[in-house]
Enzyme design. Structure first.
Site, short mmCIF file in Angstrom:
data_model
loop_
_atom_site.label_atom_id
_atom_site.label_comp_id
_atom_site.label_asym_id
_atom_site.label_seq_id
_atom_site.Cartn_x
_atom_site.Cartn_y
_atom_site.Cartn_z
N TYR A 294 0.83 -1.20 0.00
CA TYR A 294 0.00 0.00 0.00
C TYR A 294 0.87 1.26 0.00
CZ TYR A 294 -4.37 -2.61 0.48
OH TYR A 294 -5.44 -3.44 0.26
N SER A 295 0.63 2.19 0.93
CA SER A 295 1.27 3.51 0.84
C SER A 295 2.75 3.52 1.18
CB SER A 295 0.54 4.52 1.72
OG SER A 295 -0.66 4.93 1.10
N ALA A 296 3.30 2.43 1.65
CA ALA A 296 4.76 2.39 1.77
C ALA A 296 5.41 2.55 0.40
CB ALA A 296 5.20 1.08 2.43
N LYS B 37 4.84 4.97 -1.51
CA LYS B 37 5.11 6.40 -1.70
C LYS B 37 6.57 6.74 -1.45
CE LYS B 37 0.45 8.22 -0.77
NZ LYS B 37 -0.33 6.98 -0.60
N TYR C 38 -3.50 14.63 3.22
CA TYR C 38 -2.89 13.42 2.66
C TYR C 38 -3.46 13.12 1.28
CZ TYR C 38 -1.08 8.62 2.72
OH TYR C 38 -0.43 7.45 2.43
#
Length: 391
Positions: free
Chosen positions: A67-69, A71, A157
């Protein structure tokens, strides 16, 4: 009792204990954790089940969507272009992406995309998912989108839009998609098992995510029963028209099946990175120092990337948060291993970060998704690393 595979260096045995406790007491199903110190691995552990439906065990090379890791990997690509002099983070986005210069966005600098200050968090109307997976329809929609607040005056965010926004700047500057750039310029030199856009040949190594059954319906919880510190957030989540909900409803349907082959093969640089804990820890270690002859960031780039750009209550997630340029920074409730640490968590529990003060690169990935702000698994692992450093 889950068998824990792998190795830890002397002094880091507490990380193994915390990792084992994740299976015994904290709901892990399949997971891995890796820690580098001063360019060398000191923790490399894995265990559990990669696919509960088949019983397939978690192996050393099992891949996990984080997921957002993701980014953090995408931000790394942007900073490498800046380091080479090909991208000016303080220049307007429109200098590289002219179509972006409409509806109040002409002066937004690239750095505001990275630090969640641009206000381009929603897409109206949402883009059909099949079109969003093809890239161009989504960036076309974002190019004409009006910001939700005056850019630069607040941060919120950009949970879904971050990847397309930063990724399109990368594509315009380099001529390569962010996934391809990462593969050629980061993963290749470092030998990382990490992908933004999964090759078909790697599909068989990917773990299947396990989602919890909701204990209750948040939409029906009376607000007077909600603790005051999160009451405003719960009220926003109960309102389908709130910014908190619209920011995560940029595709139609809003819910995305991240277990599907089509989604994993696409490039969603905010949310569908797939790799190992080892790959993430090794990447972050190479941001702050040399790893087998490879160092990604100069000291100047590292300082630019990690300087605080935004702090305070976030307009979307409505909790206190701090951002550098693409990386999250420590806060009181999540201090990581020190005040100079930087990195990014992902939905459900994954976490990756570096700490230049202590020479740490850290990666934790798992397939058992824990919803909500409180997940003790990664926190316990970070606490164990911090205790090892203190000794």
């Amino acid at each position: 009792m889950t068998t824990i595979n792998g190795e830890v260096a002397a002094g880091f045995e507490g990380v193994r204990e915390a990792f084992a406790a994740g299976f015994e007491r904290r709901g892990d199903v399949g997971a891995a954790v890796c820690v580098y110190r001063d360019g060398r691995p000191v923790v490399d552990l894995w265990g559990g089940v990669a696919d509960p439906d088949t019983g397939r065990p978690w192996e050393r090379d099992t891949l996990q969507l984080v997921y957002s890791a993701t980014k953090g990997a995408t931000a790394t690509v942007a900073h490498l272009l800046a380091q080479r002099g090909e991208l000016d983070l303080d220049a307007p986005v429109a200098e590289y992406w002219p179509e972006f210069a409409v509806n109040g966005k002409a002066e937004i600098p690239v750095r505001w995309l990275l630090s969640h200050r641009a206000g381009v968090v929603t897409v109206a109307p949402p883009v059909p998912l099949e079109a969003a997976l093809r890239w161009q329809p989504m960036v076309d929609a974002l190019a004409v989108q009006r910001p939700e607040w005056e850019p630069g005056t607040a941060h919120g965010y950009h949970g879904r839009t971050f990847g397309w926004l930063v990724g399109e700047v990368v594509r315009r500057v380099s001529g390569r998609t962010p996934g391809r750039f990462f593969a050629e310029e980061v993963a290749g030199p470092l030998g990382l098992d990490f992908f933004i856009g999964l090759p078909a040949a790697e599909r068989g190594r990917v773990s299947r995510m396990v989602y919890p059954k909701p204990e209750f319906d948040l939409s029906t919880v009376p607000l007077d029963l909600v603790p005051p510190e999160v009451r405003e957030l719960v009220a926003a989540l109960q309102d389908p028209d709130s910014l908190s909900n619209r920011a995560f409803a940029v595709t139609d349907p809003a819910e995305i099946d991240f277990n599907s082959a089509e989604v994993q093969a696409a490039e969603l640089p905010a949310s569908n990175g797939i790799g190992t804990a080892r790959g993430l820890a090794r990447m972050y270690a190479a941001l702050i120092g040399e790893v087998d002859g490879v160092r990604l960031f100069t000291p100047e780039t590292l300082a630019s990337a990690t300087a605080e750009q935004a702090a305070g209550v976030d307009k979307v997630i409505m909790l206190p948060i701090r951002f550098g340029s693409g990386y999250m920074l420590p806060v009181e409730t999540n201090p990581l291993t020190g005040p100079r640490a930087f990195g990014h968590p992902g939905r459900g529990g994954s976490l990756a970060f570096a700490d230049p003060e202590h020479g740490i690169g850290f990666g934790y990935v798992m397939n058992s998704i824990v919803e909500g702000a409180e997940d003790p698994r990664a926190a316990a692992l970070v606490d164990a690393v911090r205790e090892a450093l203190a000794r």
